[in-house]
Design an enzyme around this catalytic site. Sequence first.
Site, PDB file in Angstrom:
ATOM      1  N   SER A 219      72.033 -89.828  54.134  1.00 32.88           N
ATOM      2  CA  SER A 219      72.834 -91.053  54.122  1.00 32.88           C
ATOM      3  C   SER A 219      72.973 -91.499  52.675  1.00 32.88           C
ATOM      4  O   SER A 219      71.985 -91.582  51.944  1.00 32.88           O
ATOM      5  CB  SER A 219      72.134 -92.133  54.956  1.00 32.88           C
TER       6      SER A 219
ATOM      7  N   TYR B 233      85.772-105.900  36.648  1.00 36.60           N
ATOM      8  CA  TYR B 233      84.651-105.651  37.560  1.00 36.60           C
ATOM      9  C   TYR B 233      85.142-105.523  39.007  1.00 36.60           C
ATOM     10  O   TYR B 233      84.764-104.591  39.722  1.00 36.60           O
ATOM     11  CB  TYR B 233      83.609-106.765  37.424  1.00 36.60           C
TER      12      TYR B 233
HETATM   13  N1  LIG Z   1      73.332-109.404  41.968  1.00 42.27           N
HETATM   14  C1  LIG Z   1      74.507-109.661  42.524  1.00 42.27           C
HETATM   15  O1  LIG Z   1      74.833-110.851  42.771  1.00 42.27           O
HETATM   16  C2  LIG Z   1      75.444-108.536  42.895  1.00 42.27           C
HETATM   17  C3  LIG Z   1      76.588-108.872  43.654  1.00 42.27           C
HETATM   18  C4  LIG Z   1      77.468-107.857  44.019  1.00 42.27           C
HETATM   19  C5  LIG Z   1      77.224-106.548  43.664  1.00 42.27           C
HETATM   20  N2  LIG Z   1      76.108-106.248  42.916  1.00 42.27           N
HETATM   21  C6  LIG Z   1      75.899-104.827  42.589  1.00 42.27           C
HETATM   22  O2  LIG Z   1      74.620-104.433  43.051  1.00 42.27           O
HETATM   23  C7  LIG Z   1      74.157-103.311  42.273  1.00 42.27           C
HETATM   24  C8  LIG Z   1      72.728-103.602  41.817  1.00 42.27           C
HETATM   25  O3  LIG Z   1      72.762-104.660  40.855  1.00 42.27           O
HETATM   26  P1  LIG Z   1      71.637-105.793  40.753  1.00 42.27           P
HETATM   27  O4  LIG Z   1      72.200-107.021  41.309  1.00 42.27           O
HETATM   28  O5  LIG Z   1      70.352-105.298  41.269  1.00 42.27           O
HETATM   29  O6  LIG Z   1      71.592-106.025  39.174  1.00 42.27           O
HETATM   30  P2  LIG Z   1      70.619-105.408  38.080  1.00 42.27           P
HETATM   31  O7  LIG Z   1      69.252-105.978  38.224  1.00 42.27           O
HETATM   32  O8  LIG Z   1      71.316-105.616  36.765  1.00 42.27           O
HETATM   33  O9  LIG Z   1      70.556-103.850  38.431  1.00 42.27           O
HETATM   34  C9  LIG Z   1      71.516-102.913  38.003  1.00 42.27           C
HETATM   35  C10 LIG Z   1      70.758-101.716  37.477  1.00 42.27           C
HETATM   36  O10 LIG Z   1      71.688-100.684  37.153  1.00 42.27           O
HETATM   37  C11 LIG Z   1      71.226-100.019  35.989  1.00 42.27           C
HETATM   38  N3  LIG Z   1      72.398 -99.381  35.386  1.00 42.27           N
HETATM   39  C12 LIG Z   1      73.549 -99.946  34.959  1.00 42.27           C
HETATM   40  N4  LIG Z   1      74.380 -99.016  34.477  1.00 42.27           N
HETATM   41  C13 LIG Z   1      73.732 -97.820  34.613  1.00 42.27           C
HETATM   42  C14 LIG Z   1      74.064 -96.476  34.295  1.00 42.27           C
HETATM   43  N5  LIG Z   1      75.218 -96.149  33.706  1.00 42.27           N
HETATM   44  N6  LIG Z   1      73.164 -95.504  34.577  1.00 42.27           N
HETATM   45  C15 LIG Z   1      71.966 -95.810  35.151  1.00 42.27           C
HETATM   46  N7  LIG Z   1      71.605 -97.059  35.467  1.00 42.27           N
HETATM   47  C16 LIG Z   1      72.470 -98.046  35.199  1.00 42.27           C
HETATM   48  C17 LIG Z   1      70.587-101.127  35.141  1.00 42.27           C
HETATM   49  O11 LIG Z   1      69.548-100.640  34.292  1.00 42.27           O
HETATM   50  P3  LIG Z   1      69.832-100.144  32.785  1.00 42.27           P
HETATM   51  O12 LIG Z   1      70.604-101.235  32.110  1.00 42.27           O
HETATM   52  O13 LIG Z   1      68.461 -99.946  32.228  1.00 42.27           O
HETATM   53  O14 LIG Z   1      70.586 -98.874  32.895  1.00 42.27           O
HETATM   54  C18 LIG Z   1      69.954-102.013  36.216  1.00 42.27           C
HETATM   55  O15 LIG Z   1      68.607-101.644  36.450  1.00 42.27           O
HETATM   56  C19 LIG Z   1      75.149-103.172  41.113  1.00 42.27           C
HETATM   57  O16 LIG Z   1      76.021-102.109  41.400  1.00 42.27           O
HETATM   58  C20 LIG Z   1      75.882-104.491  41.101  1.00 42.27           C
HETATM   59  O17 LIG Z   1      77.182-104.366  40.566  1.00 42.27           O
HETATM   60  C21 LIG Z   1      75.206-107.203  42.535  1.00 42.27           C
END
Ligand SMILES: NC(=O)c1ccc[n+]([C@@H]2O[C@H](COP(=O)([O-])OP(=O)(O)OC[C@H]3O[C@@H](n4cnc5c(N)ncnc54)[C@H](OP(=O)(O)O)[C@@H]3O)[C@@H](O)[C@H]2O)c1
Length: 244
Positions: free
Chosen positions: A132, A148
């Site tokens: 999955s 975004y």
């Molecule tokens: N928090 C919200 O409100 C929210 C809402 C909608 C969607 N999302 C989505 O949920 C997902 C998880 O985000 P989160 O909320 O947990 O935020 P987060 O804490 O910033 O986690 C995102 C992680 O992705 C890693 N990352 C970013 N670009 C990368 C790359 N090119 N290669 C490898 N790692 C990468 C970052 O670490 P490094 O910088 O060390 O690489 C970070 O650990 C994301 O796709 C985000 O867009 C979040």
Amino acid sequence: MLIVTGGGTGIGRAVALAGQAAGKRVLVTGRRSEPLAALSDLSEQTGRSSGRIEHLVCDNADVDDVGRLADRVTEPVHGLVLAAGGNPATGRPDPASLRQVAELYQATLDSNLRSTVLTLAALSGQLADDASVVCFSSIGAEYSSGFYGPAKAAVAAYAAGQAAELGPRGIRVNCIAPGYITDTEFFADQMRSERAEQLRQQTALGRVGHPDDVVALVDFLLSPASRHITGQNLHLNGGAFTTR
Ligand SMILES: NC(=O)c1ccc[n+]([C@@H]2O[C@H](COP(=O)([O-])OP(=O)(O)OC[C@H]3O[C@@H](n4cnc5c(N)ncnc54)[C@H](OP(=O)(O)O)[C@@H]3O)[C@@H](O)[C@H]2O)c1
């Protein structure tokens, strides 16, 4: 084996910890070594089950790094959670030139779409027949300005296409589109309390989301209980956006 990209912080970290608690071997990726090493240390200290969390510093938008990730994987992948992503525009001034527009566009697409595409392509051959895959879109795909929202809309479209591609092998591919989730690094200290309150009020439930809310849906999508669900974009936002 469970692989979680972007697993050093936020939602991915919570997914990895839940995987460990369920006894899985988990491999997390991210570009910075510190949060990944801290998570692996925590996983060793707690040792609360037979599961464990390993990490690999990897830019999932980089072809060579993702190639190294695929080389590191030596057993069938049953769960692939593609949480790497973010909004490079956060905390930055608006682009002041066409070149800066192009750079921000590219960085946003790379972080979200390219990381998803490359990782799934690289690991496709190592996915178990009942695997999955969970991708990450966003409520921002519905109305976010800038790049975004479009990037996350593209991730959802890509996931649906991959569900059709991989379905004949029994592999499911879905996408989760979260609303506002606290306790992540997504907003990079830029979230004002007034804005957070506004987002809370936009939900039907009057609450904001937490990483564990997302973990519950990820766990369901990774489990056989969701065996007939694939190609879907599942909204998780307390009712801040509805599909009808
Ligand atoms: N928090 C919200 O409100 C929210 C809402 C909608 C969607 N999302 C989505 O949920 C997902 C998880 O985000 P989160 O909320 O947990 O935020 P987060 O804490 O910033 O986690 C995102 C992680 O992705 C890693 N990352 C970013 N670009 C990368 C790359 N090119 N290669 C490898 N790692 C990468 C970052 O670490 P490094 O910088 O060390 O690489 C970070 O650990 C994301 O796709 C985000 O867009 C979040």
